[in-house]
Design an enzyme around this catalytic site. Structure first.
Site, PDB file in Angstrom:
ATOM      1  N   GLY A  24       1.272   3.561  -3.332  1.00  0.00           N
ATOM      2  CA  GLY A  24       0.459   4.508  -3.880  1.00  0.00           C
ATOM      3  C   GLY A  24       0.020   5.480  -2.641  1.00  0.00           C
ATOM      4  O   GLY A  24      -1.011   6.426  -3.063  1.00  0.00           O
ATOM      5  N   HIS A  25       0.297   5.279  -1.559  1.00  0.00           N
ATOM      6  CA  HIS A  25      -0.277   5.841  -0.225  1.00  0.00           C
ATOM      7  C   HIS A  25       0.988   6.215   0.793  1.00  0.00           C
ATOM      8  O   HIS A  25       0.877   5.903   1.764  1.00  0.00           O
ATOM      9  CB  HIS A  25      -1.405   5.194   0.319  1.00  0.00           C
ATOM     10  CG  HIS A  25      -2.227   5.780   1.369  1.00  0.00           C
ATOM     11  ND1 HIS A  25      -2.038   5.931   2.719  1.00  0.00           N
ATOM     12  CD2 HIS A  25      -3.458   6.303   1.370  1.00  0.00           C
ATOM     13  CE1 HIS A  25      -2.985   6.736   3.209  1.00  0.00           C
ATOM     14  NE2 HIS A  25      -3.829   6.960   2.356  1.00  0.00           N
ATOM     15  N   PHE A  26       1.449   7.344   0.433  1.00  0.00           N
ATOM     16  CA  PHE A  26       1.757   7.956  -0.718  1.00  0.00           C
ATOM     17  C   PHE A  26       3.117   7.821  -0.886  1.00  0.00           C
ATOM     18  O   PHE A  26       4.122   8.066  -0.012  1.00  0.00           O
ATOM     19  CB  PHE A  26       1.361   9.527  -0.504  1.00  0.00           C
ATOM     20  CG  PHE A  26      -0.116   9.893  -0.012  1.00  0.00           C
ATOM     21  CD1 PHE A  26      -0.921   9.962  -0.708  1.00  0.00           C
ATOM     22  CD2 PHE A  26      -0.352  10.040   1.623  1.00  0.00           C
ATOM     23  CE1 PHE A  26      -2.273  10.000  -0.502  1.00  0.00           C
ATOM     24  CE2 PHE A  26      -1.344  10.221   1.896  1.00  0.00           C
ATOM     25  CZ  PHE A  26      -2.611  10.102   1.008  1.00  0.00           C
TER      26      PHE A  26
ATOM     27  N   VAL B 230       2.271   6.576   4.339  1.00  0.00           N
ATOM     28  CA  VAL B 230       1.493   6.654   5.411  1.00  0.00           C
ATOM     29  C   VAL B 230       0.707   5.373   5.197  1.00  0.00           C
ATOM     30  O   VAL B 230       0.061   5.182   4.285  1.00  0.00           O
ATOM     31  CB  VAL B 230       0.649   7.918   5.620  1.00  0.00           C
ATOM     32  CG1 VAL B 230      -0.581   7.932   6.619  1.00  0.00           C
ATOM     33  CG2 VAL B 230       1.461   9.097   5.803  1.00  0.00           C
TER      34      VAL B 230
ATOM     35  N   PHE C 285       0.925  -1.165   0.134  1.00  0.00           N
ATOM     36  CA  PHE C 285      -0.220   0.100  -0.029  1.00  0.00           C
ATOM     37  C   PHE C 285       0.931   1.214  -0.114  1.00  0.00           C
ATOM     38  O   PHE C 285       0.467   2.290  -0.452  1.00  0.00           O
ATOM     39  CB  PHE C 285      -1.068  -0.008   1.239  1.00  0.00           C
ATOM     40  CG  PHE C 285      -0.474  -0.281   2.470  1.00  0.00           C
ATOM     41  CD1 PHE C 285       0.295   0.636   3.442  1.00  0.00           C
ATOM     42  CD2 PHE C 285      -0.654  -1.512   3.065  1.00  0.00           C
ATOM     43  CE1 PHE C 285       0.882   0.292   4.574  1.00  0.00           C
ATOM     44  CE2 PHE C 285      -0.195  -1.828   4.316  1.00  0.00           C
ATOM     45  CZ  PHE C 285       0.764  -0.905   5.189  1.00  0.00           C
TER      46      PHE C 285
END
Length: 160
Positions: free
Chosen positions: A62-64, A69, A59
């Site tokens: 893409g986050h971020f 985070v 994750f």
């Protein structure tokens, strides 16, 4: 609290490792969000688990990308999985381990601080009540002793 909770089939020593967790939960990589069980108090219906947050988590791509985070919804999912371990241990002890639990409701969720790569997320879940196949829990997630997220979580068991 006992250092060696028992189930109908096996004797568990704390901490409970990832191999035993995988025997209790249906989740697998990349969605297994509990790495270790640190405490288990079946009388108080409380469990404390650990999630080691790594930059290698999918994750974070893409986050971020520039400021990774952990998504808050995944912190809530990690809490629910910790509760799932406790519930499965209780069910297997009582001979009812054929239920699969789904999160059906989240109330009063709060996110107080970001969780970032390198953090050790401590997941503290307490079962508040059980009504038939429904379990109501309160969970807090902490990093370095500070509450980063909390929520009331309801799960429902369905025959698998």
């Amino acid at each position: 609290m006992s250092d060696s909770p028992t189930t109908a089939h096996t004797r568990l020593e704390l901490p409970i490792d990832i191999i035993r967790i995988q025997a209790l939960l249906p989740h697998r990589y990349p969605f297994l969000l509990v790495d270790r069980i640190l405490e288990l108090d079946q009388k108080q219906k409380r469990i404390v688990a650990q999630k080691n947050v790594s930059i290698n988590e999918p994750f974070f791509q893409g986050h971020f990308p520039e400021h990774p985070v952990m998504p808050g919804v995944l912190i809530i999912e990690a809490l629910a999985q910790a509760g799932g371990v406790m519930t499965q241990l209780n069910l297997s002890h009582n001979g009812h381990s054929s239920l699969l639990f789904y999160m059906v409701r989240v109330d009063n969720a709060r996110f107080n601080k970001q969780v970032v790569p390198g953090d050790i997320l401590i997941l503290d879940m307490t079962m508040k009540r059980r009504i038939r196949n429904m379990g109501c829990y309160y969970g807090e997630a902490r990093v370095n002793g500070e509450v980063v997220a909390c929520a009331d979580i309801m799960c429902a068991g369905v025959k698998s």
